[in-house]
Design a protein around this motif. Sequence first.
Motif, short mmCIF file in Angstrom:
data_model
loop_
_atom_site.label_atom_id
_atom_site.label_comp_id
_atom_site.label_asym_id
_atom_site.label_seq_id
_atom_site.Cartn_x
_atom_site.Cartn_y
_atom_site.Cartn_z
N LEU A 289 0.83 -1.20 0.00
CA LEU A 289 0.00 0.00 0.00
C LEU A 289 0.86 1.26 0.00
O LEU A 289 0.58 2.24 -0.71
CB LEU A 289 -0.93 0.00 1.22
N TRP A 311 -7.86 3.50 -0.90
CA TRP A 311 -7.63 2.08 -0.63
C TRP A 311 -8.98 1.40 -0.38
O TRP A 311 -9.93 2.06 0.05
CB TRP A 311 -6.74 1.90 0.59
N ALA A 315 -8.71 -2.49 4.00
CA ALA A 315 -7.38 -2.51 3.42
C ALA A 315 -6.30 -2.73 4.47
O ALA A 315 -5.29 -3.38 4.21
CB ALA A 315 -7.11 -1.21 2.67
N THR A 349 -9.26 5.28 3.25
CA THR A 349 -9.06 3.85 3.38
C THR A 349 -10.19 3.20 4.15
O THR A 349 -10.82 3.84 5.01
CB THR A 349 -7.72 3.52 4.08
N THR A 351 -11.27 0.34 6.91
CA THR A 351 -10.67 -0.33 8.06
C THR A 351 -11.77 -0.72 9.04
O THR A 351 -12.92 -0.30 8.89
CB THR A 351 -9.65 0.58 8.77
#
Length: 565
Positions: A289, A311, A315, A349, A351
């Motif tokens: 990444l 992302w 990720a 991102t 998560t």
Amino acid sequence: MTDSKKLRLFLFLAPLLSGIILVFAFPGWNSDLAMWVWLFPLLAVLWPWRDAEGVQVRPFWRGYLAGLAFFLPNLFWVRHSSRVIGGAVDDSWVGWGPELMGFGAVIGLSGYCALYFGLWAWFTHRFARPNVKTLTQDLWQVSVMHSLKCAFLAAAAWVACEWLRSTTVFTGFGWNGLGTAMHRNLVLIQAADLVGVMGLSFLPVFAACTAWNTLMRLVFAYRGEGTCKTRLDFTVALVLMLVTAGYGMLKLTEGSKGDLKVRTVLVQPYVAQADAWTGRLAQQIYERLNKFTRMYASAREGKSPVDLVIWPESALPVNLHDKFEQLPKGWHTRYFDDLLHSGEFSLLTGTEILRDDGKSHVSAVLFHGHAANRQEHHKVHLVPFGEYLPLRDIPPFSLLQGVLPGDFTPGDSTEPLQLIKPEVQLIPLICFEDTVGRVARKFVREAPQMIVNLSNDGWFLNSIETEVHLANALFRAIELRRPMVRATNSGVTCFIDTHGRITSRLNDPETGTSFLEGVLPGEVSVPRSGKLTLYARFGDWFALTMSVSCAAAWLVARFARKATL
């Protein structure tokens, strides 16, 4: 074989044929013809030319058969989710337990979805079936109005059943309605900004029903049993299609002036779900990444070449706050600080966020400048049996507690995330949220906005699910007239414009596969005006109107029966 046995066999095979033909209208085949003709065998059962003596149609079960014939192959990819839980990283055998659980999931979900086909068939046979004498022997004006009424009720009932399927029982499952089968017909699908993708389903059912009635008249006239040959009702259906197409062409020719440009990079790590769970590839994933982001976003000559790096869902190999202390203290802060200092860009991102109070969220986090400067959004529409277990303590659902030991908590905010440069709002849709129009429209504001989908289709291995997901998702861009980007872990990472056109997608240039590690840069044109579409303002108003129409028809028929008693 006696005539009654032949008829019973026909009543069994015709619905199966309808369901099988409909399968070819969806990703994997994408046959435009299948979408327009699939209904005819089922109509031959539900709207027969003559009543058969001694043989009952049982319309609900005929519709249910058609639904099973469609959904069993159409949803076969669902089986991979339990195989992934069993450790599968490809199509290799992983044991009887996961395999049987996967097949059970396909059968269970298909059996449930087929109920709505059965409901439609029952309603259509009971309340929308044409009277043969009125259709073939009455004055053309009477015949046309009768045909249009029956076709309207049948199409309205289909839209109503799709709406019910998408909203009832564990928040619903609305994938692969008839409107979705039109995803490659850019002209006709532009009307989704008025009626939503479910509203588009009205057109093929209405056209098929009027075509069936026209065919019935012609057959009866050829046999000398009918006098009416009008085709005006089918002409009305064709006019409706032309009006829809005209609207679509008008929308497609609309120019965009002064749009904001968001230079965007989409990262696809392509990490097998089984590897993500074990954590054994955590270091490599973080490095991957970091490398991909720096490659495209690091400042050159003091300027960053991109505005936004995205992302996909989940990720990060370790949840953002590192609840279980898998990393050195403060590791995430140092990691993001170092990465974000390499250029002036924002990073979005996916998560998991695990809180001290025991609640956990599937989240999207937008960073800018440094790790502490971030906005968090928690997914509001969770996937049953994937992100939470419905009726957790009630059998037979309680038997799945070993597979899903805990539930995620849905978020309660539908506020967009705010990109700083340029000033564009991000509509964060996580995983399957991009297939639910009524969820996406809650984020819409009269401001420059773009839809951002973070997905992880690794649950379904290298199956057709990724294309099915994309076909259902792209309608959000049309319904809301907001450009859309999709960053997936594995699947279809792509850019979609406000007309539902896929302008760029991450594929292997030689094989064409989307199952690969890679990066997709591009520029998103975001309308400055932020105008609200009819669908954005009123949601599924058309589907609700069709549902009310069907309820009214049922009430009228019920009172009419009572009046004759």
